[in-house]
Design a protein around this motif. Structure first.
Motif, PDB file in Angstrom:
ATOM      1  N   PHE A 164       0.828  -1.210   0.000  1.00 42.20           N
ATOM      2  CA  PHE A 164       0.000   0.000   0.000  1.00 42.20           C
ATOM      3  C   PHE A 164       0.861   1.258   0.000  1.00 42.20           C
ATOM      4  N   ASN A 183       0.786   0.569   5.727  1.00 40.35           N
ATOM      5  CA  ASN A 183      -0.215  -0.244   6.423  1.00 40.35           C
ATOM      6  C   ASN A 183       0.356  -1.408   7.206  1.00 40.35           C
ATOM      7  N   ILE A 223       1.021  -3.165  10.954  1.00 40.33           N
ATOM      8  CA  ILE A 223       0.231  -3.193  12.183  1.00 40.33           C
ATOM      9  C   ILE A 223       1.115  -2.739  13.339  1.00 40.33           C
ATOM     10  N   GLN A 275       1.028  -2.739  16.548  1.00 34.54           N
ATOM     11  CA  GLN A 275       1.325  -3.520  17.758  1.00 34.54           C
ATOM     12  C   GLN A 275       2.388  -4.586  17.507  1.00 34.54           C
ATOM     13  N   VAL A 317       2.044 -11.873   9.090  1.00 34.16           N
ATOM     14  CA  VAL A 317       0.595 -11.750   9.273  1.00 34.16           C
ATOM     15  C   VAL A 317      -0.229 -12.575   8.274  1.00 34.16           C
ATOM     16  N   TYR A 327      -3.280 -16.061   8.960  1.00 34.54           N
ATOM     17  CA  TYR A 327      -4.698 -16.204   8.624  1.00 34.54           C
ATOM     18  C   TYR A 327      -4.976 -17.355   7.670  1.00 34.54           C
ATOM     19  N   ARG A 353       6.278  -8.666   3.625  1.00 36.84           N
ATOM     20  CA  ARG A 353       4.996  -9.242   4.011  1.00 36.84           C
ATOM     21  C   ARG A 353       4.230  -9.726   2.777  1.00 36.84           C
ATOM     22  N   SER A 369      -2.409  -4.799  22.177  1.00 36.56           N
ATOM     23  CA  SER A 369      -3.295  -3.772  21.641  1.00 36.56           C
ATOM     24  C   SER A 369      -3.873  -2.934  22.768  1.00 36.56           C
ATOM     25  N   LEU A 372      -1.603  -0.292  24.122  1.00 38.40           N
ATOM     26  CA  LEU A 372      -1.442   0.933  23.332  1.00 38.40           C
ATOM     27  C   LEU A 372      -2.192   2.081  24.011  1.00 38.40           C
ATOM     28  N   ARG A 402      -9.762   1.638  15.167  1.00 41.06           N
ATOM     29  CA  ARG A 402      -8.857   0.692  14.504  1.00 41.06           C
ATOM     30  C   ARG A 402      -9.442   0.151  13.206  1.00 41.06           C
ATOM     31  N   ARG A 438      -8.883   1.011  10.268  1.00 42.53           N
ATOM     32  CA  ARG A 438      -7.864   0.805   9.260  1.00 42.53           C
ATOM     33  C   ARG A 438      -7.121  -0.512   9.487  1.00 42.53           C
ATOM     34  N   GLU A 439      -6.799  -0.769  10.759  1.00 39.82           N
ATOM     35  CA  GLU A 439      -6.115  -2.025  11.081  1.00 39.82           C
ATOM     36  C   GLU A 439      -6.975  -3.211  10.654  1.00 39.82           C
ATOM     37  N   ILE A 487      -6.672  -3.589   6.948  1.00 35.89           N
ATOM     38  CA  ILE A 487      -5.380  -4.187   6.584  1.00 35.89           C
ATOM     39  C   ILE A 487      -5.430  -5.699   6.790  1.00 35.89           C
ATOM     40  N   ARG A 488      -5.926  -6.080   7.965  1.00 38.15           N
ATOM     41  CA  ARG A 488      -5.949  -7.509   8.278  1.00 38.15           C
ATOM     42  C   ARG A 488      -6.842  -8.270   7.312  1.00 38.15           C
ATOM     43  N   LEU A 526     -10.020   0.177   4.656  1.00 35.26           N
ATOM     44  CA  LEU A 526      -8.658   0.540   4.252  1.00 35.26           C
ATOM     45  C   LEU A 526      -8.548   2.028   3.951  1.00 35.26           C
ATOM     46  N   ARG A 527      -9.660   2.596   3.488  1.00 36.20           N
ATOM     47  CA  ARG A 527      -9.634   4.006   3.112  1.00 36.20           C
ATOM     48  C   ARG A 527      -9.741   4.905   4.356  1.00 36.20           C
TER      49      ARG A 527
END
Lengths: 233, 423
Positions: free
Chosen positions: A93, A97, A99, A101, A110, A114, A158, B16, B19, B327, B329-330, B333-334, B420-421
């Motif tokens: 990206f 992007n 993570i 943590q 990552v 998954y 990644r 998390s 944080l 979160r 965005r996170e 991403i995931r 994501l945006r």
């Protein structure tokens, strides 16, 4: 053209905005060959982001057929699409992007996390990739502690961890200074040299020129196709 | 492998949460106070009920106690004679002994309004005339010497047993054994002393009575020296009462017969007495009433604790909803990297459970500390049953899951492209 890695047939993507319908992609058909390096260009609103989202299986076409690595995606459910992303797609990206943590080594792994049946050597692979992108000495750094270029290298590592069929880069150099951008582009050249299929969305002509082929979009349709640009240069 | 994923997910959840340390800490407070109040209140309630039950058991759950009660003045028939006659009679005693089935023994008690003296030291205890069975029936324990014997009863010897408090007051410096005390106008040899009995507190049957302020003599001796007539000194006037027996402790053979024996006693007394000059106290009934009270107490307590835990849970839900938005965005991403919806659900649920269980564990610690403090400074008995912390732990984990479900579901059903945006 070699056997296609991504094949789009009559793809239509229509967004509903209140009572209006916005056609982002209109009867779009195209095939990206295996091992090819494409730049996808076009002005904003040309549909290139929509195309990338559909190619990356995070968005679905309103109609039409899309095959990744020969597999038809239009019939897959959410879980199957997710699994497909974690196995066959590598995302890079504009804003990295990562993570926050997780440290470098964890961020790289990552996608494997998954997968339904993750490979046993994920840790070793991640170590090797970190080494390869030049971050072998910063494995336990958090993203915040890295420069933009370093973060994008982690993101590239990644994207490679699952040995994807397709690498999708969305303005991957957009946030970087020209020197760092050049390093990242050199890395792409290297990956292309190894036979990876790369699709790079960009609006910068300089970046577009680095790719082997250029696909230009306008108003959700193909504007022009330049094949073998570099070979011809 | 599965275990590895679990450990990793929990560790990720903790990271998390770290944080936002302050936010996470404040969120756990809700559960912390909820859980600690559950544990502490259960401990205090349990202690109070254990105490009440012990007091009732000391009266003897196998006993039925019959007591003489002075009827209201206007109900007394022969007003002008100034002699009021009421209460249980020796005939009642005989009838219970002979005609009520399932009774092991009946211990009669007579209370004499006499002063007890040793030289110029004087006390006014309850002077109780009773039979040798009394000691066994009540479970009282001797401190020194011996109890009143059958022989004492037959020969109406002048012997007495002092309660702990009386012994201490009359003989502060030496053992009273072998000494003589003056009860009313007569001298009695002290043959034994009793250990103190813990005060019976709130039990209505014994309220206000210092049960160690007691002196015991045999029933026959009491009858011989003091007769049936009791003279009570009141401000400026005297009052004569005739009460044959003040109390009868009816000891029942088997627990299950207690209600029948109590009913039989009630029926018999109702037939023999014209007016209600007696009462029937059944410790077993008191015990059942105490259980009922405890049940009500637990319901009230449960509701309060439930509300406070609900508030804690809503706190968690609120914070998690904010966290999910923050979160977005996170999550995008995931999802783009291949996370399935269940992965996202599990990730946020784990965070909720970590928050609530963390609060729960701290709450249990506080909830155990509070009863210790109460016991130390408020002098109240508390009992932390092993179930209470376990229950509290389970509840806190459950709260994490229940109040985490909706935020986690929302997180998992975001559109990856939109997420994501999100900035």
């Amino acid at each position: 053209m070699s056997r296609p890695v991504a094949q789009l047939q009559d793809i239509r993507r229509v967004y509903r905005m209140g009572s209006n319908e916005v056609v982002a992609l209109d009867d779009f058909s195209f095939s990206f060959g295996r091992g090819e390096y494409w730049a996808i260009m076009g002005s904003s609103g040309s549909g290139k982001s929509t195309l990338l989202n559909i190619l990356g299986c995070i968005d679905r076409a309103t109609s039409g057929s899309y095959k990744v690595d020969g597999e038809e995606t239009s019939e897959l459910d959410d879980d199957d699409l997710s699994e497909l992303r974690s196995r066959r797609i590598g995302f890079i990206f504009q804003s990295y992007n990562l993570i926050q943590q997780l440290n470098v080594l964890e961020n790289i792994q990552v996608p494997l996390f998954y997968q339904d049946d993750p490979p046993p050597d994920g840790h070793e692979r991640a170590l090797a990739l970190a080494e390869r992108v030049g971050l072998g000495g910063r494995l336990d750094h958090r993203p915040r502690e890295l420069s933009g270029g370093q973060q994008q290298r982690v993101a590239i590592a990644r994207a490679l961890i699952n040995d994807p069929a397709l690498i999708l880069a969305d303005e991957a150099t957009g946030n970087l200074d020209s020197k760092t951008a050049e390093e990242i582009l050199a890395l792409f050249d290297e990956l292309h040299g190894e036979g990876k299929s790369i699709l790079l969305v960009t609006h910068e002509p300089d970046v577009g020129e680095r790719a082997e082929n250029v696909l230009r979009l306008r108003d959700g349709r193909i504007d022009s196709v330049d094949e073998g640009q570099r070979a011809g240069a | 492998m599965n275990e590895g994923i679990f450990v990793r997910t929990v560790r990720l959840g903790i990271r998390s949460l770290l944080l936002h340390k302050l936010r996470s800490a404040l969120t756990t407070l809700g559960v912390l106070f909820g859980v600690s109040s559950v544990v502490a209140m259960l401990a205090i309630g349990e202690g109070a009920s254990a105490e009440a039950q012990e007091q009732i058991r000391r009266l003897g759950s196998q006993n039925v106690i019959l007591r003489s009660v002075k009827p209201p003045e206007d109900a007394v028939s022969n007003q002008d004679t100034r002699v009021i006659s009421y209460g249980l009679t020796r005939d009642d005693l005989r009838r219970v002994r002979e005609s009520v089935p399932g009774v092991r023994r009946v211990v009669p008690l007579r209370e004499l309004p006499e002063e007890v003296r040793n030289g110029d030291r004087a006390v006014r205890p309850r002077v109780l005339a009773t039979t040798p069975d009394y000691l066994d029936s009540t479970g009282r324990v001797m401190d020194e010497g011996r109890w009143i014997s059958e022989v004492d009863e037959q020969r109406t010897t002048n012997v007495c047993v002092l309660g702990y408090e009386v012994a201490r007051r009359l003989f502060p410096f030496s053992s009273p054994l072998g000494e003589r005390v003056k009860i009313g106008a007569d001298y009695f040899n002290v043959v034994g002393t009793l250990l103190p009995r813990v005060r019976l507190g709130d039990d209505p049957a014994d309220a206000g009575v210092d049960s160690t302020g007691e002196v015991f003599i045999s029933l026959t001796t009491g009858q011989k020296w003091f007769g049936e007539m009791l003279v009570k000194q009141r401000a400026g006037s005297r009052e004569m009462e005739e009460v044959q027996l003040h109390e009868m402790i009816v000891e029942v053979e088997r627990d299950v017969d207690v209600p029948f024996v109590a009913a039989a006693c009630r029926t018999m007394l109702a037939r023999e007495h014209d007016e209600l000059d007696y009462e029937v106290v059944v410790p077993l009934e008191l015990l059942m009433r105490a259980e009922e009270t405890k049940r009500i107490f637990n319901i009230v307590l449960g509701s309060i604790a439930g509300i406070s835990l609900l508030v804690g849970g809503i706190g968690i839900m609120n914070v998690m909803l904010a966290t999910v938005t923050e979160r977005t965005r996170e999550i995008g991403i995931r999802r783009a990297l291949g996370a399935k919806r269940r992965h996202i659900v599990i990730q946020f649920l784990v965070e909720c459970v970590v928050l609530s269980v963390g609060g729960g564990l701290l709450g249990i610690a506080l909830g155990i500390a509070i009863p210790l403090g109460v016991e130390r400074w408020a002098d109240m008995r508390t009992v932390v049953t092993p179930e209470a912390p376990l229950l509290a732990f389970a509840i806190s984990a459950g709260i994490g899951v229940i109040f985490g479900l909706y935020p986690a579901w929302r997180a998992a059903h975001m559109d990856p492209v939109e997420a994501l945006r999100h900035e």
